[in-house]
Design a protein around this motif. Structure first.
Motif, PDB file in Angstrom:
ATOM      1  N   THR A  20      -7.770  89.786 -44.245  1.00  0.00           N
ATOM      2  CA  THR A  20      -7.020  90.056 -42.922  1.00  0.00           C
ATOM      3  C   THR A  20      -6.531  91.425 -43.065  1.00  0.00           C
ATOM      4  OG1 THR A  20      -5.064  89.017 -43.973  1.00  0.00           O
ATOM      5  CG2 THR A  20      -6.639  87.627 -42.748  1.00  0.00           C
ATOM      6  N   LEU A  21      -6.283  91.938 -41.688  1.00  0.00           N
ATOM      7  CA  LEU A  21      -5.350  93.048 -41.591  1.00  0.00           C
ATOM      8  C   LEU A  21      -3.879  92.803 -41.711  1.00  0.00           C
ATOM      9  CD1 LEU A  21      -7.073  94.159 -38.233  1.00  0.00           C
ATOM     10  CD2 LEU A  21      -7.648  94.743 -40.445  1.00  0.00           C
ATOM     11  N   VAL A  22      -3.222  93.883 -42.232  1.00  0.00           N
ATOM     12  CA  VAL A  22      -1.821  93.917 -42.371  1.00  0.00           C
ATOM     13  C   VAL A  22      -0.977  94.055 -41.293  1.00  0.00           C
ATOM     14  CG1 VAL A  22       0.121  95.133 -43.758  1.00  0.00           C
ATOM     15  CG2 VAL A  22      -2.099  94.940 -44.568  1.00  0.00           C
ATOM     16  N   ASN A  23      -1.209  94.616 -40.482  1.00  0.00           N
ATOM     17  CA  ASN A  23      -0.510  94.697 -39.291  1.00  0.00           C
ATOM     18  C   ASN A  23      -1.230  95.623 -37.955  1.00  0.00           C
ATOM     19  OD1 ASN A  23       0.053  97.646 -38.941  1.00  0.00           O
ATOM     20  ND2 ASN A  23       1.486  97.401 -40.819  1.00  0.00           N
ATOM     21  N   PRO A  24      -0.857  95.115 -36.892  1.00  0.00           N
ATOM     22  CA  PRO A  24      -1.555  95.725 -35.643  1.00  0.00           C
ATOM     23  C   PRO A  24      -2.057  97.228 -35.836  1.00  0.00           C
ATOM     24  CG  PRO A  24      -0.327  94.059 -34.790  1.00  0.00           C
ATOM     25  CD  PRO A  24       0.125  94.582 -36.373  1.00  0.00           C
ATOM     26  N   ARG A  25      -1.150  98.260 -35.815  1.00  0.00           N
ATOM     27  CA  ARG A  25      -1.047  99.364 -35.961  1.00  0.00           C
ATOM     28  C   ARG A  25      -2.030  99.968 -37.161  1.00  0.00           C
ATOM     29  NH1 ARG A  25       3.764 102.903 -35.673  1.00  0.00           N
ATOM     30  NH2 ARG A  25       2.509 104.409 -34.781  1.00  0.00           N
ATOM     31  N   ALA A  29      -5.677 101.728 -36.519  1.00  0.00           N
ATOM     32  CA  ALA A  29      -6.178 102.897 -36.914  1.00  0.00           C
ATOM     33  C   ALA A  29      -7.296 102.912 -38.020  1.00  0.00           C
ATOM     34  CB  ALA A  29      -4.721 103.714 -37.688  1.00  0.00           C
ATOM     35  N   GLY A  30      -7.330 101.804 -38.618  1.00  0.00           N
ATOM     36  CA  GLY A  30      -8.345 101.681 -39.613  1.00  0.00           C
ATOM     37  C   GLY A  30      -9.816 101.489 -39.093  1.00  0.00           C
ATOM     38  N   SER A  31      -9.471 100.701 -38.025  1.00  0.00           N
ATOM     39  CA  SER A  31     -10.837 100.457 -37.113  1.00  0.00           C
ATOM     40  C   SER A  31     -11.612 101.552 -36.603  1.00  0.00           C
ATOM     41  CB  SER A  31     -10.564  99.642 -36.030  1.00  0.00           C
ATOM     42  OG  SER A  31      -9.915  98.118 -36.645  1.00  0.00           O
ATOM     43  N   ILE A  32     -10.609 102.629 -36.163  1.00  0.00           N
ATOM     44  CA  ILE A  32     -11.258 103.757 -35.404  1.00  0.00           C
ATOM     45  C   ILE A  32     -11.964 105.006 -36.474  1.00  0.00           C
ATOM     46  CG2 ILE A  32     -10.276 103.493 -33.259  1.00  0.00           C
ATOM     47  CD1 ILE A  32      -8.489 105.644 -33.806  1.00  0.00           C
ATOM     48  N   ARG A  33     -11.319 104.565 -37.970  1.00  0.00           N
ATOM     49  CA  ARG A  33     -11.810 105.517 -38.970  1.00  0.00           C
ATOM     50  C   ARG A  33     -13.126 105.106 -39.546  1.00  0.00           C
ATOM     51  NH1 ARG A  33      -6.191 106.351 -39.955  1.00  0.00           N
ATOM     52  NH2 ARG A  33      -6.381 104.780 -41.872  1.00  0.00           N
ATOM     53  N   GLN A  34     -13.643 103.847 -39.137  1.00  0.00           N
ATOM     54  CA  GLN A  34     -14.599 103.210 -39.827  1.00  0.00           C
ATOM     55  C   GLN A  34     -15.756 103.962 -39.845  1.00  0.00           C
ATOM     56  OE1 GLN A  34     -15.408 100.461 -41.698  1.00  0.00           O
ATOM     57  NE2 GLN A  34     -13.290  99.723 -41.867  1.00  0.00           N
ATOM     58  N   LEU A 106       7.242  93.468 -26.481  1.00  0.00           N
ATOM     59  CA  LEU A 106       6.075  94.079 -25.666  1.00  0.00           C
ATOM     60  C   LEU A 106       4.705  93.647 -26.469  1.00  0.00           C
ATOM     61  CD1 LEU A 106       7.016  97.508 -25.851  1.00  0.00           C
ATOM     62  CD2 LEU A 106       6.933  96.173 -24.065  1.00  0.00           C
ATOM     63  N   ALA A 107       3.703  93.791 -25.804  1.00  0.00           N
ATOM     64  CA  ALA A 107       2.357  93.106 -26.386  1.00  0.00           C
ATOM     65  C   ALA A 107       1.642  93.880 -27.489  1.00  0.00           C
ATOM     66  CB  ALA A 107       1.150  92.870 -25.115  1.00  0.00           C
ATOM     67  N   PHE A 108       2.325  94.913 -27.615  1.00  0.00           N
ATOM     68  CA  PHE A 108       1.684  95.762 -28.774  1.00  0.00           C
ATOM     69  C   PHE A 108       2.699  96.379 -29.601  1.00  0.00           C
ATOM     70  CE2 PHE A 108       1.524  97.514 -24.729  1.00  0.00           C
ATOM     71  CZ  PHE A 108       2.333  98.699 -24.701  1.00  0.00           C
ATOM     72  N   ASP A 109       2.541  97.005 -30.676  1.00  0.00           N
ATOM     73  CA  ASP A 109       3.536  97.697 -31.474  1.00  0.00           C
ATOM     74  C   ASP A 109       3.677  99.244 -30.964  1.00  0.00           C
ATOM     75  OD1 ASP A 109       3.965  95.191 -32.878  1.00  0.00           O
ATOM     76  OD2 ASP A 109       2.953  95.989 -34.805  1.00  0.00           O
ATOM     77  N   ARG A 204      12.852 102.881 -45.923  1.00  0.00           N
ATOM     78  CA  ARG A 204      12.297 102.868 -44.638  1.00  0.00           C
ATOM     79  C   ARG A 204      10.723 103.443 -44.568  1.00  0.00           C
ATOM     80  NH1 ARG A 204      15.919 107.622 -42.150  1.00  0.00           N
ATOM     81  NH2 ARG A 204      14.736 109.482 -43.107  1.00  0.00           N
ATOM     82  N   ARG A 205      10.208 103.041 -43.384  1.00  0.00           N
ATOM     83  CA  ARG A 205       8.942 103.841 -43.363  1.00  0.00           C
ATOM     84  C   ARG A 205       8.930 104.820 -42.314  1.00  0.00           C
ATOM     85  NH1 ARG A 205       5.168  99.652 -41.227  1.00  0.00           N
ATOM     86  NH2 ARG A 205       3.529 101.103 -41.803  1.00  0.00           N
ATOM     87  N   ALA A 206       8.799 105.941 -42.817  1.00  0.00           N
ATOM     88  CA  ALA A 206       9.064 107.302 -41.918  1.00  0.00           C
ATOM     89  C   ALA A 206       7.914 107.519 -41.044  1.00  0.00           C
ATOM     90  CB  ALA A 206       8.822 108.561 -42.903  1.00  0.00           C
ATOM     91  N   GLY A 207       8.404 107.383 -39.560  1.00  0.00           N
ATOM     92  CA  GLY A 207       7.695 107.055 -38.434  1.00  0.00           C
ATOM     93  C   GLY A 207       6.732 105.786 -38.499  1.00  0.00           C
ATOM     94  N   ASP A 208       7.300 104.867 -39.162  1.00  0.00           N
ATOM     95  CA  ASP A 208       6.710 103.671 -39.097  1.00  0.00           C
ATOM     96  C   ASP A 208       5.566 103.544 -40.135  1.00  0.00           C
ATOM     97  OD1 ASP A 208       8.915 102.374 -38.121  1.00  0.00           O
ATOM     98  OD2 ASP A 208       8.013 101.976 -36.179  1.00  0.00           O
ATOM     99  N   VAL A 209       5.387 104.628 -40.905  1.00  0.00           N
ATOM    100  CA  VAL A 209       3.927 104.721 -41.653  1.00  0.00           C
ATOM    101  C   VAL A 209       4.262 104.895 -43.322  1.00  0.00           C
ATOM    102  CG1 VAL A 209       1.974 105.934 -41.808  1.00  0.00           C
ATOM    103  CG2 VAL A 209       2.959 105.825 -39.546  1.00  0.00           C
ATOM    104  N   ILE A 210       4.677 106.181 -43.423  1.00  0.00           N
ATOM    105  CA  ILE A 210       5.120 106.377 -44.828  1.00  0.00           C
ATOM    106  C   ILE A 210       6.246 105.717 -45.543  1.00  0.00           C
ATOM    107  CG2 ILE A 210       4.790 108.121 -46.521  1.00  0.00           C
ATOM    108  CD1 ILE A 210       3.311 109.813 -44.769  1.00  0.00           C
ATOM    109  N   PRO A 211       6.138 105.069 -46.360  1.00  0.00           N
ATOM    110  CA  PRO A 211       7.638 104.564 -47.260  1.00  0.00           C
ATOM    111  C   PRO A 211       8.289 105.475 -48.017  1.00  0.00           C
ATOM    112  CG  PRO A 211       5.745 103.010 -47.392  1.00  0.00           C
ATOM    113  CD  PRO A 211       4.905 104.188 -47.078  1.00  0.00           C
ATOM    114  N   GLU A 212       9.447 105.717 -47.583  1.00  0.00           N
ATOM    115  CA  GLU A 212      10.150 106.564 -48.494  1.00  0.00           C
ATOM    116  C   GLU A 212      11.477 106.236 -48.691  1.00  0.00           C
ATOM    117  OE1 GLU A 212      10.826 110.344 -46.141  1.00  0.00           O
ATOM    118  OE2 GLU A 212      12.095 108.977 -44.464  1.00  0.00           O
ATOM    119  N   VAL A 213      12.154 106.680 -50.029  1.00  0.00           N
ATOM    120  CA  VAL A 213      13.664 106.271 -50.334  1.00  0.00           C
ATOM    121  C   VAL A 213      14.518 107.056 -49.294  1.00  0.00           C
ATOM    122  CG1 VAL A 213      15.053 106.330 -52.326  1.00  0.00           C
ATOM    123  CG2 VAL A 213      12.782 105.328 -52.597  1.00  0.00           C
TER     124      VAL A 213
END
Length: 510
Positions: A20-25, A29-34, A106-109, A204-213
């Protein structure tokens, strides 16, 4: 990817026993890089238009951004309905606050909103900076944060040899994903935040993407205090290849010195080695290098010269003819120049211009390898950091072994006694090339300028001494005129260079 589409997709995947996919965003992103369009076609992607590219037959065009989106919506093209046209900063902040309050419904993230200048004529006047428009800015929402524990600190070796410290964390759910690792960036950041194994930290996830301390919760630190983490003490040698790890003066990053042999750097080292301005091996690009390295056919650049027709023809998208063409290109590359070879080695801080200066100054590779710091500092534009990089590169036995193997494989170049850089008429001068010159190629003009002691830069500034302009010169010429930088055509450049040959310094007006 809408949240409801994401849930339905994952439900079907679970029923079929598929991942399964982890989250919508991340899923979008992974789909269009396929690389496989059939896989991408199975993903429930949606689309919002937010601007226009090339247009034909639409007259008159809308005068504003908001009118453009309204017109697209009228044509049935999907656009985001969550938008306003607001006067001034107060209206924008109010919109940001409103969306933030309704974000979870909202309907999307999303991770923020974007402010744009509405009038298209003003957008065109403001223009772009590199890849970003001056007429738009993103206003992100605060990243979600959680507490967790640092279980350990490891390093990852990047494609350029940088050792990036990574905190191994007790699993924690942040911003829609389970986080087990977070970057610590470099030693300076570890010291600044004082992160230690066993600490409770805010993640936290910087920009909701990269995890950082984000920081350490000091009142929860274990007793007795855990020891501080030091990359150079913990990793005196690279965990990937065993080469020495160094941290150059003035740099934040610790780096592996085994550029030619380190597995983490193999693909990048090979692509650089084969590049047009290095060994110029035509046909040896990203996808082919990926296959050669992944299949273990190439571990160092020297291995390229041992490839055979059968091994190459067995690769994907390679037939016997294309394999033969590549082998011919590899053989041709054996005859090169010392400057190209030095540049191809990928020594840290040694670019194309510095490689040329080193080749001219020393004349032979053996002299360069044996050079002391004082010898290197005598070369034009070589400072302490560059000298240190060169010494450390050739002090690594693995790198010298690869250089010797390249020589044994037949890679050769003309050598000389070496000459000191003369004070040409362009010594200390910076020139910028723009447009197409009548007879000189860009590379030929650059070589002539450098031979006269000058430098060729990529952009015009107040420090530019001359701009050499040919046909279809663009924004660089306009910038030069705006700053009052002297402008030369090809004839003017050649006249200036000719005055160098006569050792006559004079001013030319163009």
């Amino acid at each position: 990817m809408r949240r409801d589409d994401f849930e339905r997709y994952n439900e079907r995947q679970r029923e079929a026993g598929n991942p399964t996919l982890v989250n919508p965003r991340n899923g979008a992103a992974g789909s269009i890089r396929q690389l496989d369009p059939a896989i991408a076609a199975q993903r429930p992607l949606s689309f919002f238009a937010y601007g226009l590219g090339e247009m034909k037959g639409w007259e008159p065009t809308p005068p504003t951004h908001s009118a453009t989106l309204d017109a697209l919506a009228g044509l049935g093209v999907p656009v985001c309905s969550e938008r306003i046209t607001g006067p001034g900063a107060a209206a924008l902040i109010a919109f940001h606050d409103d969306i933030a309050a309704r974000r979870d419904r909202l309907a999307f993230d999303i991770d923020g909103v974007v402010y744009k200048v509405n009038r298209l004529d003003l957008q065109r006047e403001l223009g772009f900076v590199t890849r970003e428009p001056r007429w738009a800015v993103a206003h992100k929402f605060p990243a979600q944060e959680q507490l967790t524990t640092v279980l350990g600190i490891d390093v990852q070796v990047g494609r350029t040899g940088t050792l990036t410290p990574v905190a191994r964390l007790a699993p924690v759910f942040v911003g829609g994903v389970t986080v087990t690792n977070a970057t610590l960036h470099n030693q300076d950041e570890i010291d600044r935040k004082d992160v230690r194994v066993g600490d409770t930290v805010i993640v936290r996830r910087a920009g909701d993407v990269i995890p950082e301390v984000v920081s350490v919760v000091l009142d929860r630190r274990p007793d007795p205090e855990p020891p501080r983490f030091n990359i150079l003490q913990r990793y005196a040698t690279c965990p990937e290849c065993g080469s020495h790890v160094v941290r150059l003066q003035g740099e934040a990053a610790a780096r592996c010195t085994g550029g030619l042999v380190c597995p983490a750097q193999r693909k990048q080292a090979q692509l650089h080695f084969a590049g047009r301005r290095a060994m110029d091996i035509e046909g040896l690009g990203d996808k082919l290098v990926d296959q050669l390295v992944d299949r273990g056919l190439v571990r160092t650049p020297a291995d390229v010269y041992g490839l055979g027709l059968e091994a190459l023809a067995g690769l994907e998208r390679m037939a016997e003819k294309s394999a033969a063409n590549l082998l011919a290109a590899i053989d041709t590359s054996k005859t090169t120049t010392l400057a190209r070879f030095i540049f191809a080695l990928g020594i840290r801080n040694v670019g194309e211009a510095t490689a040329k200066d080193l080749a001219q100054h020393f004349g032979s590779l053996d002299k360069l390898i044996a050079a002391s710091a004082a010898d290197l500092l005598a070369v034009r534009d070589v400072g302490p950091i560059v000298a240190q990089s060169i010494i450390q590169f050739f002090a690594e036995p693995h790198n010298l072994d690869v250089v010797n193997k390249l020589r044994v494989a037949g890679v050769r170049w003309p050598e000389s006694e070496g000459v000191q850089q003369s004070a040409g008429i362009l010594m200390g001068k910076t020139l910028v090339l723009t447009g197409t010159l009548p007879t000189l190629t860009r590379d030929a003009a650059k070589e002539k300028i450098e031979a006269a002691g000058g430098k060729v830069a990529g952009s015009v500034s107040k420090k530019t001494d001359y701009v050499v302009a040919g046909e279809e010169a663009g924004s660089k010429l306009a910038k030069a005129q705006e700053l009052g930088v002297p402008i030369l055509d090809e004839a003017g450049l050649l006249a200036l260079l000719a005055s160098n040959d006569k050792n006559a310094q004079h001013t030319l007006d163009f």
